[in-house]
Write an enzyme that holds these catalytic residues in place. Structure first.
Site, PDB file in Angstrom:
ATOM      1  N   ARG A  13      45.268  40.550  47.710  1.00  0.00           N
ATOM      2  CA  ARG A  13      45.804  39.769  48.827  1.00  0.00           C
ATOM      3  C   ARG A  13      46.493  40.725  49.790  1.00  0.00           C
ATOM      4  O   ARG A  13      47.086  41.704  49.358  1.00  0.00           O
ATOM      5  CB  ARG A  13      46.822  38.763  48.254  1.00  0.00           C
ATOM      6  CG  ARG A  13      47.538  37.905  49.263  1.00  0.00           C
ATOM      7  CD  ARG A  13      48.603  37.051  48.587  1.00  0.00           C
ATOM      8  NE  ARG A  13      49.740  37.812  48.046  1.00  0.00           N
ATOM      9  CZ  ARG A  13      50.662  38.416  48.785  1.00  0.00           C
ATOM     10  NH1 ARG A  13      50.615  38.364  50.102  1.00  0.00           N
ATOM     11  NH2 ARG A  13      51.651  39.076  48.224  1.00  0.00           N
ATOM     12  N   GLU A  31      36.780  35.838  43.309  1.00  0.00           N
ATOM     13  CA  GLU A  31      37.269  37.003  44.050  1.00  0.00           C
ATOM     14  C   GLU A  31      36.319  37.295  45.212  1.00  0.00           C
ATOM     15  O   GLU A  31      36.741  37.677  46.294  1.00  0.00           O
ATOM     16  CB  GLU A  31      37.362  38.235  43.144  1.00  0.00           C
ATOM     17  CG  GLU A  31      38.010  39.401  43.872  1.00  0.00           C
ATOM     18  CD  GLU A  31      37.775  40.741  43.235  1.00  0.00           C
ATOM     19  OE1 GLU A  31      37.042  41.553  43.828  1.00  0.00           O
ATOM     20  OE2 GLU A  31      38.339  40.993  42.157  1.00  0.00           O
ATOM     21  N   CYS A  43      33.555  42.502  40.544  1.00  0.00           N
ATOM     22  CA  CYS A  43      34.051  41.372  39.760  1.00  0.00           C
ATOM     23  C   CYS A  43      33.917  40.086  40.567  1.00  0.00           C
ATOM     24  O   CYS A  43      34.224  40.053  41.760  1.00  0.00           O
ATOM     25  CB  CYS A  43      35.512  41.594  39.376  1.00  0.00           C
ATOM     26  SG  CYS A  43      35.665  42.798  38.040  1.00  0.00           S
TER      27      CYS A  43
HETATM   28  N1  EPU Z   1      37.032  43.056  28.591  1.00  0.00           N
HETATM   29  C1  EPU Z   1      36.297  42.496  27.594  1.00  0.00           C
HETATM   30  N2  EPU Z   1      35.006  42.142  27.858  1.00  0.00           N
HETATM   31  C2  EPU Z   1      34.431  42.302  29.077  1.00  0.00           C
HETATM   32  C3  EPU Z   1      35.191  42.885  30.101  1.00  0.00           C
HETATM   33  C4  EPU Z   1      36.498  43.260  29.838  1.00  0.00           C
HETATM   34  O1  EPU Z   1      36.775  42.292  26.480  1.00  0.00           O
HETATM   35  O2  EPU Z   1      33.264  41.930  29.233  1.00  0.00           O
HETATM   36  C5  EPU Z   1      38.407  43.491  28.297  1.00  0.00           C
HETATM   37  C6  EPU Z   1      38.517  45.014  28.308  1.00  0.00           C
HETATM   38  O3  EPU Z   1      38.187  45.539  27.074  1.00  0.00           O
HETATM   39  C7  EPU Z   1      39.965  45.217  28.660  1.00  0.00           C
HETATM   40  C8  EPU Z   1      40.292  44.032  29.550  1.00  0.00           C
HETATM   41  O4  EPU Z   1      39.290  43.044  29.314  1.00  0.00           O
HETATM   42  O5  EPU Z   1      40.761  45.130  27.523  1.00  0.00           O
HETATM   43  C9  EPU Z   1      40.306  44.399  31.034  1.00  0.00           C
HETATM   44  O6  EPU Z   1      39.031  44.924  31.403  1.00  0.00           O
HETATM   45  P1  EPU Z   1      38.875  46.054  32.507  1.00  0.00           P
HETATM   46  O7  EPU Z   1      39.732  47.215  32.154  1.00  0.00           O
HETATM   47  O8  EPU Z   1      37.436  46.275  32.736  1.00  0.00           O
HETATM   48  O9  EPU Z   1      39.562  45.442  33.782  1.00  0.00           O
HETATM   49  P2  EPU Z   1      39.361  44.053  34.514  1.00  0.00           P
HETATM   50  O10 EPU Z   1      40.682  43.393  34.565  1.00  0.00           O
HETATM   51  O11 EPU Z   1      38.224  43.284  33.927  1.00  0.00           O
HETATM   52  C10 EPU Z   1      39.926  44.984  36.858  1.00  0.00           C
HETATM   53  C11 EPU Z   1      39.413  44.716  38.237  1.00  0.00           C
HETATM   54  C12 EPU Z   1      38.219  45.603  38.535  1.00  0.00           C
HETATM   55  C13 EPU Z   1      38.576  47.059  38.343  1.00  0.00           C
HETATM   56  C14 EPU Z   1      39.033  47.227  36.888  1.00  0.00           C
HETATM   57  C15 EPU Z   1      39.418  48.643  36.555  1.00  0.00           C
HETATM   58  C16 EPU Z   1      39.789  42.367  38.756  1.00  0.00           C
HETATM   59  C17 EPU Z   1      39.180  41.007  38.861  1.00  0.00           C
HETATM   60  N3  EPU Z   1      38.984  43.331  38.342  1.00  0.00           N
HETATM   61  O12 EPU Z   1      38.925  44.514  35.956  1.00  0.00           O
HETATM   62  O13 EPU Z   1      37.888  45.401  39.894  1.00  0.00           O
HETATM   63  O14 EPU Z   1      37.480  47.886  38.620  1.00  0.00           O
HETATM   64  O15 EPU Z   1      40.169  46.375  36.675  1.00  0.00           O
HETATM   65  O16 EPU Z   1      40.705  48.902  36.963  1.00  0.00           O
HETATM   66  O17 EPU Z   1      40.958  42.524  39.071  1.00  0.00           O
HETATM   67  C18 EPU Z   1      36.571  44.187  41.475  1.00  0.00           C
HETATM   68  O18 EPU Z   1      37.620  43.880  42.023  1.00  0.00           O
HETATM   69  O19 EPU Z   1      35.469  43.836  41.950  1.00  0.00           O
HETATM   70  C19 EPU Z   1      36.619  44.921  40.235  1.00  0.00           C
HETATM   71  C20 EPU Z   1      35.538  45.147  39.528  1.00  0.00           C
END
Ligand code: EPU
Length: 308
Positions: free
Chosen positions: A180, A298, A228
């Protein structure tokens, strides 16, 4: 407005500003997800000045229009897109550096800016390594990853309001939050000023490499996507929730929930927007019914007409 009226208005705006005009332009090739139908007209201004002139001309004529940046966080419907698109992602020009401060047109690619910062040893954009998109879009949505985001370096932005007025916004506390920013609906980002940190090319490269490795290990490599799809709700990462519900691999036509990361929908090259929208709705419904959580998109979705 009819298709012909939209095309005539776009032609007039393009001719008055020396911009390129594409009639019946398909959006899919311009969007990282590679789905979406055609719009009656697409105008490509050369630079930030021309962007504001084109948008103002369309505003004056009350012509429904929308502004397209890098197209990396956008889903456009297959049909019914009755508006003119102003493609800012085509309008950049060289960024102006002054030490670690840089002024860039909104259409500048985030990747290009990262490469320049790397060469200059200016730190602060490494989290964006491997990301598509423009700097204007990244500011508007406060793009972020791996512990940082745009908010960490944005100092100013030049914005065009829905009424055609230009304003320079100086960033103040509270201007940014999770995905945001201070950019309001209907405003167009024309320029941004970032302030990075003095470092060395070696250190910046090492951090960008680390981000690339982390991204490669946790996010899909093949296929087309818009990153995402959902914001992370307060209950936890959307990807984890979707994964726990067993949704990885769920498919509709050419669209599927990535087996690498459940918050990504990937297009194998044959998906339509309705495949993607259907899959999103299905995932949302399951999360609502089985977890009582309402996931918020998003990615931006374009359907129907634009704002005049
Ligand atoms: N996880 C799972 N299964 C999955 C995906 C994730 O269990 O299929 C678990 C991971 O193991 C981890 C947790 O969920 O424990 C978080 O996953 P991750 O570190 O991939 O981060 P995220 O919260 O899913 C966010 C951002 C991403 C960014 C990553 C890396 C959002 C919606 N997404 O993903 O941003 O690249 O952190 O910092 O905030 C985007 O905005 O388009 C995007 C991809």
């Amino acid at each position: 407005m009819t298709r012909e009226q939209l095309q005539a208005a776009a032609r007039a705006a393009a001719e008055a500003t020396g911009s390129e005009l594409v009639l019946d332009a398909r959006l899919a090739p311009l969007l990282s997800l590679r789905v979406g139908g055609a719009v009656p007209a697409l105008v490509r201004p050369r630079d930030a000045r021309a962007v504001s002139d084109v948008v103002r001309a369309l505003q004056r004529g009350r012509v429904p229009h929308r502004v397209l940046g890098g197209g990396s966080n956008l889903l456009a419907a297959d049909e019914g897109l009755d508006f003119v698109v102003v493609h800012v992602g085509a309008a950049s020009g060289p960024a102006e550096w002054d030490g670690v401060r840089v002024r860039a047109a909104a259409g500048t690619s985030l990747g290009a800016l990262l490469r320049e910062s790397l060469a200059r040893g200016a730190a602060g954009l490494e989290w964006a390594a491997g990301l598509p998109g423009t700097v204007g879009g990244a500011v508007a949505g406060n793009a972020g990853a791996f512990g940082s985001d745009m908010a960490a370096s944005v100092r100013e932005a030049v914005l065009l309001g829905p009424d055609g007025t230009l304003r320079t916004h100086v960033v103040a506390p509270g201007d940014f939050g999770y995905r945001r920013s201070f950019v309001r609906p209907g405003e167009t980002v024309l320029e941004v000023v970032l302030e990075l940190r003095a470092s060395t090319p070696e250190a910046v490269r090492a951090e960008a490499d680390r981000v690339n490795r982390q991204r490669a290990a946790s996010q899909p490599k093949g296929g087309h996507s818009a990153g995402c799809m959902f914001k992370n709700p307060p209950e936890g990462p959307a990807g984890r929730i979707l994964d726990e519900l067993g949704l990885k691999g769920r498919r509709r036509g050419g669209a599927s929930i990535s087996t690498a990361h459940a918050n990504f929908v990937v297009n194998d090259g044959t998906a339509t927007a309705s495949d993607v929208l259907g899959l999103i709705e299905e995932a949302r419904r399951e999360v609502r019914e089985r977890r009582g959580i309402e996931l918020e998109l998003e990615v931006k979705v374009w359907t129907g007409g634009g704002s005049p």
